[in-house]
Design a protein around this motif. Structure first.
Motif, short mmCIF file in Angstrom:
data_model
loop_
_atom_site.label_atom_id
_atom_site.label_comp_id
_atom_site.label_asym_id
_atom_site.label_seq_id
_atom_site.Cartn_x
_atom_site.Cartn_y
_atom_site.Cartn_z
N GLU A 1 15.83 -12.39 -47.17
CA GLU A 1 16.69 -13.00 -46.43
C GLU A 1 17.51 -14.58 -46.76
OE1 GLU A 1 19.94 -12.69 -44.20
OE2 GLU A 1 18.92 -11.39 -43.37
N ASP A 2 18.83 -14.04 -46.52
CA ASP A 2 19.42 -15.65 -47.41
C ASP A 2 20.31 -16.04 -46.78
OD1 ASP A 2 21.49 -13.23 -46.80
OD2 ASP A 2 22.90 -14.21 -48.73
N ARG A 3 20.31 -15.89 -44.65
CA ARG A 3 20.36 -16.70 -44.12
C ARG A 3 19.29 -16.70 -43.52
NH1 ARG A 3 22.78 -14.03 -39.88
NH2 ARG A 3 23.12 -15.79 -39.05
N VAL A 4 19.27 -18.52 -42.88
CA VAL A 4 18.19 -19.24 -42.71
C VAL A 4 17.83 -18.75 -41.04
CG1 VAL A 4 19.20 -21.25 -42.30
CG2 VAL A 4 16.76 -21.01 -42.23
N LYS A 5 19.15 -18.08 -40.95
CA LYS A 5 18.95 -18.46 -38.74
C LYS A 5 18.13 -17.09 -38.77
CE LYS A 5 23.01 -20.92 -37.77
NZ LYS A 5 24.70 -21.48 -37.52
N ALA A 6 19.17 -16.08 -39.44
CA ALA A 6 18.17 -14.18 -39.55
C ALA A 6 16.09 -14.86 -39.45
CB ALA A 6 18.45 -14.01 -40.55
N LEU A 7 16.13 -15.57 -40.09
CA LEU A 7 14.58 -16.02 -40.56
C LEU A 7 13.77 -16.46 -38.69
CD1 LEU A 7 14.43 -16.76 -44.44
CD2 LEU A 7 13.65 -14.75 -43.33
N GLN A 8 15.19 -17.57 -38.85
CA GLN A 8 14.20 -18.69 -37.51
C GLN A 8 14.09 -17.36 -36.19
OE1 GLN A 8 17.22 -21.77 -37.93
NE2 GLN A 8 15.99 -22.57 -38.97
N ALA A 9 15.08 -16.17 -36.48
CA ALA A 9 15.65 -15.91 -34.86
C ALA A 9 13.95 -15.04 -35.23
CB ALA A 9 16.82 -14.24 -35.54
#
Length: 265
Positions: free
Chosen positions: A208-216
Protein backbone atom coordinates in the motif's frame (compact mmCIF):
# COMPACT_ATOMS: atom_id res chain seq x y z
CA UNK A 1 8.52 -13.94 5.77
CA UNK A 2 10.29 -15.77 2.95
CA UNK A 3 7.52 -15.18 0.40
CA UNK A 4 3.76 -14.68 0.29
CA UNK A 5 1.12 -17.21 -0.71
CA UNK A 6 -1.28 -14.31 -1.27
CA UNK A 7 -0.14 -10.85 -2.40
CA UNK A 8 -2.68 -8.09 -1.85
CA UNK A 9 -1.94 -4.84 -3.68
CA UNK A 10 -3.37 -1.38 -3.61
CA UNK A 11 -3.74 -0.22 -7.21
CA UNK A 12 -3.22 3.53 -7.58
CA UNK A 13 0.25 4.44 -6.42
CA UNK A 14 1.44 0.83 -6.30
CA UNK A 15 0.59 -0.80 -9.63
CA UNK A 16 -0.57 2.16 -11.71
CA UNK A 17 0.45 5.80 -11.91
CA UNK A 18 -2.62 7.78 -12.87
CA UNK A 19 -1.57 11.31 -11.94
CA UNK A 20 -2.28 12.75 -15.39
CA UNK A 21 -5.68 11.07 -15.54
CA UNK A 22 -6.49 12.16 -11.99
CA UNK A 23 -5.93 15.78 -12.86
CA UNK A 24 -7.97 15.66 -16.05
CA UNK A 25 -10.81 13.87 -14.27
CA UNK A 26 -10.62 16.17 -11.26
CA UNK A 27 -10.68 19.28 -13.44
CA UNK A 28 -13.68 18.12 -15.45
CA UNK A 29 -15.53 17.15 -12.26
CA UNK A 30 -14.58 20.49 -10.71
CA UNK A 31 -16.05 22.39 -13.64
CA UNK A 32 -19.20 20.24 -13.61
CA UNK A 33 -19.84 20.99 -9.94
CA UNK A 34 -18.30 24.38 -9.20
CA UNK A 35 -17.59 26.33 -12.38
CA UNK A 36 -19.31 25.11 -15.57
CA UNK A 37 -17.91 28.00 -17.64
CA UNK A 38 -14.29 27.52 -16.54
CA UNK A 39 -12.99 26.05 -19.80
CA UNK A 40 -9.36 24.93 -19.82
CA UNK A 41 -7.49 24.71 -16.49
CA UNK A 42 -5.19 27.60 -15.58
CA UNK A 43 -1.56 27.18 -16.55
CA UNK A 44 0.44 25.49 -13.81
CA UNK A 45 -2.56 24.08 -11.95
CA UNK A 46 -1.72 20.48 -12.82
CA UNK A 47 1.83 20.93 -11.50
CA UNK A 48 0.38 22.22 -8.22
CA UNK A 49 -2.10 19.35 -8.02
CA UNK A 50 0.36 16.47 -8.53
CA UNK A 51 2.32 16.91 -5.25
CA UNK A 52 -0.99 17.20 -3.36
CA UNK A 53 -2.31 13.82 -4.55
CA UNK A 54 -1.09 12.08 -1.35
CA UNK A 55 -3.75 13.88 0.72
CA UNK A 56 -6.56 12.26 -1.31
CA UNK A 57 -7.99 9.10 0.24
CA UNK A 58 -10.99 8.66 -2.10
CA UNK A 59 -11.68 10.05 -5.55
CA UNK A 60 -14.33 12.60 -4.59
CA UNK A 61 -11.67 14.62 -2.79
CA UNK A 62 -9.76 15.36 -6.02
CA UNK A 63 -12.09 18.09 -7.33
CA UNK A 64 -12.27 19.47 -3.80
CA UNK A 65 -8.48 19.89 -3.82
CA UNK A 66 -8.84 21.92 -7.02
CA UNK A 67 -11.67 23.91 -5.47
CA UNK A 68 -9.34 24.74 -2.60
CA UNK A 69 -6.55 25.81 -4.94
CA UNK A 70 -8.92 27.85 -7.08
CA UNK A 71 -10.30 29.48 -3.94
CA UNK A 72 -6.87 30.66 -2.86
CA UNK A 73 -5.90 28.01 -0.31
CA UNK A 74 -2.12 27.64 -0.16
CA UNK A 75 -0.60 24.40 -1.43
CA UNK A 76 1.26 23.83 1.85
CA UNK A 77 -1.93 24.33 3.86
CA UNK A 78 -3.60 21.57 1.83
CA UNK A 79 -0.60 19.29 2.23
CA UNK A 80 -0.35 19.79 5.97
CA UNK A 81 -3.97 20.29 7.03
CA UNK A 82 -6.25 18.55 4.53
CA UNK A 83 -8.47 16.67 7.05
CA UNK A 84 -9.36 19.95 8.74
CA UNK A 85 -9.88 21.76 5.43
CA UNK A 86 -12.28 19.20 3.94
CA UNK A 87 -15.38 20.12 6.00
CA UNK A 88 -14.63 23.81 5.58
CA UNK A 89 -14.38 23.54 1.78
CA UNK A 90 -17.49 21.36 1.56
CA UNK A 91 -19.45 23.97 3.52
CA UNK A 92 -17.97 26.85 1.54
CA UNK A 93 -18.79 25.15 -1.76
CA UNK A 94 -22.22 24.01 -0.56
CA UNK A 95 -21.56 20.51 -1.83
CA UNK A 96 -21.72 16.95 -0.49
CA UNK A 97 -19.10 14.22 -0.97
CA UNK A 98 -21.68 12.10 -2.80
CA UNK A 99 -22.17 14.83 -5.38
CA UNK A 100 -18.43 15.09 -5.98
CA UNK A 101 -18.13 11.30 -6.18
CA UNK A 102 -20.90 11.10 -8.76
CA UNK A 103 -19.21 13.84 -10.78
CA UNK A 104 -15.86 12.02 -10.75
CA UNK A 105 -17.38 8.67 -11.74
CA UNK A 106 -19.54 10.36 -14.38
CA UNK A 107 -16.52 12.00 -15.96
CA UNK A 108 -14.69 8.69 -16.11
CA UNK A 109 -17.70 6.80 -17.43
CA UNK A 110 -18.23 9.31 -20.26
CA UNK A 111 -14.53 9.42 -21.07
CA UNK A 112 -14.24 5.63 -21.22
CA UNK A 113 -17.44 5.27 -23.21
CA UNK A 114 -16.52 7.88 -25.80
CA UNK A 115 -12.75 7.32 -26.10
CA UNK A 116 -11.30 4.56 -23.97
CA UNK A 117 -7.95 4.67 -25.76
CA UNK A 118 -7.56 8.31 -24.79
CA UNK A 119 -8.48 7.55 -21.18
CA UNK A 120 -5.97 4.71 -21.03
CA UNK A 121 -3.27 6.90 -22.55
CA UNK A 122 -3.35 9.17 -19.49
CA UNK A 123 -2.24 6.33 -17.19
CA UNK A 124 0.76 4.08 -17.01
CA UNK A 125 1.93 1.10 -15.07
CA UNK A 126 5.04 1.74 -13.01
CA UNK A 127 8.16 0.41 -14.77
CA UNK A 128 8.66 -3.32 -14.26
CA UNK A 129 5.41 -3.87 -12.35
CA UNK A 130 3.50 -5.70 -15.09
CA UNK A 131 6.33 -8.20 -15.60
CA UNK A 132 6.63 -8.71 -11.84
CA UNK A 133 2.92 -9.42 -11.48
CA UNK A 134 3.00 -11.88 -14.36
CA UNK A 135 5.94 -13.65 -12.74
CA UNK A 136 4.14 -13.81 -9.41
CA UNK A 137 1.09 -15.35 -11.09
CA UNK A 138 3.31 -17.85 -12.91
CA UNK A 139 4.92 -18.78 -9.58
CA UNK A 140 1.52 -19.58 -8.11
CA UNK A 141 1.11 -16.53 -5.90
CA UNK A 142 -2.53 -15.50 -5.50
CA UNK A 143 -2.91 -11.83 -6.45
CA UNK A 144 -5.68 -9.64 -5.05
CA UNK A 145 -6.26 -5.94 -5.75
CA UNK A 146 -7.67 -3.94 -2.83
CA UNK A 147 -8.38 -0.35 -3.83
CA UNK A 148 -10.62 2.66 -3.28
CA UNK A 149 -10.80 2.99 -7.08
CA UNK A 150 -13.86 1.57 -8.87
CA UNK A 151 -13.19 -2.07 -9.68
CA UNK A 152 -14.47 -1.70 -13.25
CA UNK A 153 -11.83 0.96 -13.96
CA UNK A 154 -9.12 -1.27 -12.53
CA UNK A 155 -10.30 -4.13 -14.73
CA UNK A 156 -10.03 -1.94 -17.84
CA UNK A 157 -6.46 -1.02 -16.99
CA UNK A 158 -5.38 -4.56 -16.19
CA UNK A 159 -6.77 -5.73 -19.53
CA UNK A 160 -4.84 -2.93 -21.23
CA UNK A 161 -1.69 -4.05 -19.44
CA UNK A 162 -2.19 -7.65 -20.48
CA UNK A 163 -2.65 -8.88 -16.91
CA UNK A 164 -5.22 -11.62 -16.37
CA UNK A 165 -6.04 -12.51 -12.79
CA UNK A 166 -7.02 -16.18 -12.63
CA UNK A 167 -10.28 -17.22 -11.02
CA UNK A 168 -10.79 -19.30 -7.87
CA UNK A 169 -9.37 -16.61 -5.61
CA UNK A 170 -9.66 -16.42 -1.82
CA UNK A 171 -12.98 -14.59 -1.94
CA UNK A 172 -14.68 -16.21 -4.91
CA UNK A 173 -14.38 -18.23 -8.12
CA UNK A 174 -14.50 -15.39 -10.64
CA UNK A 175 -11.61 -13.15 -11.78
CA UNK A 176 -13.63 -10.15 -10.59
CA UNK A 177 -13.52 -11.51 -7.05
CA UNK A 178 -9.83 -10.64 -7.03
CA UNK A 179 -10.49 -6.95 -7.75
CA UNK A 180 -12.01 -5.37 -4.66
CA UNK A 181 -12.65 -1.70 -5.37
CA UNK A 182 -14.55 0.98 -3.54
CA UNK A 183 -17.83 -0.69 -4.46
CA UNK A 184 -17.25 -3.31 -1.73
CA UNK A 185 -17.75 -0.52 0.83
CA UNK A 186 -15.52 -1.84 3.58
CA UNK A 187 -12.14 -0.88 5.05
CA UNK A 188 -9.12 -2.53 3.51
CA UNK A 189 -8.25 -4.22 6.79
CA UNK A 190 -11.67 -5.89 6.77
CA UNK A 191 -11.02 -7.25 3.27
CA UNK A 192 -7.67 -8.57 4.49
CA UNK A 193 -9.47 -10.20 7.42
CA UNK A 194 -11.85 -11.96 5.04
CA UNK A 195 -8.96 -13.17 2.91
CA UNK A 196 -7.08 -14.39 5.96
CA UNK A 197 -10.17 -16.25 7.18
CA UNK A 198 -10.74 -17.86 3.77
CA UNK A 199 -7.10 -18.92 3.48
CA UNK A 200 -6.15 -19.88 7.02
CA UNK A 201 -2.46 -20.61 7.36
CA UNK A 202 -1.50 -18.85 4.13
CA UNK A 203 1.20 -16.15 4.20
CA UNK A 204 -0.52 -12.86 3.30
CA UNK A 205 1.39 -9.72 2.29
CA UNK A 206 -0.13 -6.31 1.63
CA UNK A 207 1.49 -3.49 -0.38
CA UNK A 208 0.00 0.00 0.00
CA UNK A 209 1.25 3.54 -0.61
CA UNK A 210 -0.75 5.12 2.24
CA UNK A 211 0.91 4.66 5.60
CA UNK A 212 -2.35 5.32 7.46
CA UNK A 213 -3.99 2.37 5.71
CA UNK A 214 -1.11 0.16 6.83
CA UNK A 215 -1.32 1.48 10.37
CA UNK A 216 -5.04 0.69 10.38
CA UNK A 217 -4.12 -2.93 9.63
CA UNK A 218 -1.58 -2.87 12.46
CA UNK A 219 -4.36 -1.78 14.81
CA UNK A 220 -6.20 -5.09 14.20
CA UNK A 221 -4.80 -7.66 16.67
CA UNK A 222 -5.91 -10.61 14.54
CA UNK A 223 -3.97 -9.31 11.52
CA UNK A 224 -0.63 -9.20 13.28
CA UNK A 225 0.96 -11.77 10.97
CA UNK A 226 0.08 -9.95 7.74
CA UNK A 227 3.24 -8.66 6.04
CA UNK A 228 2.92 -4.90 5.54
CA UNK A 229 4.86 -2.92 2.92
CA UNK A 230 4.85 0.79 2.14
CA UNK A 231 5.37 1.50 -1.56
CA UNK A 232 7.65 4.52 -1.42
CA UNK A 233 7.22 5.24 -5.17
CA UNK A 234 3.53 5.93 -4.71
CA UNK A 235 1.43 8.84 -3.50
CA UNK A 236 3.11 9.58 -0.21
CA UNK A 237 5.29 12.31 1.21
CA UNK A 238 8.60 12.28 3.07
CA UNK A 239 6.61 12.81 6.28
CA UNK A 240 4.44 9.79 5.45
CA UNK A 241 7.48 7.63 4.82
CA UNK A 242 8.99 8.73 8.11
CA UNK A 243 5.84 7.45 9.84
CA UNK A 244 6.52 3.90 8.65
CA UNK A 245 7.37 2.29 11.97
CA UNK A 246 8.38 -1.15 13.15
CA UNK A 247 6.26 -3.77 11.45
CA UNK A 248 5.92 -1.80 8.21
CA UNK A 249 8.60 -2.49 5.62
CA UNK A 250 9.48 0.39 3.34
CA UNK A 251 9.68 -0.93 -0.21
CA UNK A 252 11.37 0.62 -3.23
CA UNK A 253 10.24 -0.03 -6.79
CA UNK A 254 13.43 -1.97 -7.66
CA UNK A 255 12.82 -4.16 -4.59
CA UNK A 256 9.22 -4.74 -5.63
CA UNK A 257 10.35 -5.86 -9.06
CA UNK A 258 13.00 -8.16 -7.56
CA UNK A 259 12.46 -11.46 -5.77
CA UNK A 260 10.39 -11.52 -2.59
CA UNK A 261 13.52 -12.27 -0.57
CA UNK A 262 14.74 -8.71 -1.28
CA UNK A 263 11.61 -7.14 0.20
CA UNK A 264 12.51 -7.73 3.84
CA UNK A 265 16.20 -6.87 3.84
Amino acid sequence: MASPDILALDFDGVVCDGLREYFQTAWRAYTDVFEPSAGAPPEGLAERFYPLRPVVETGWEMPLVLYGLMSGVADQDILEGWPELVPQLLEQGKVEPATLGQAVDGVRDRWIHTNIDDWLSYQRFYPGVVDRLRQAIADGVELVIISTKEGRFIQQLLVQGGITLPGDGPLGPEPGDRILGKEVKRPKYETLRLIKSARAGYALWFVEDRVKALQAVQDQPDLGNVGLFLADWGYNTAADRAMATQGIHRLTLPQFCDSFSSWVK
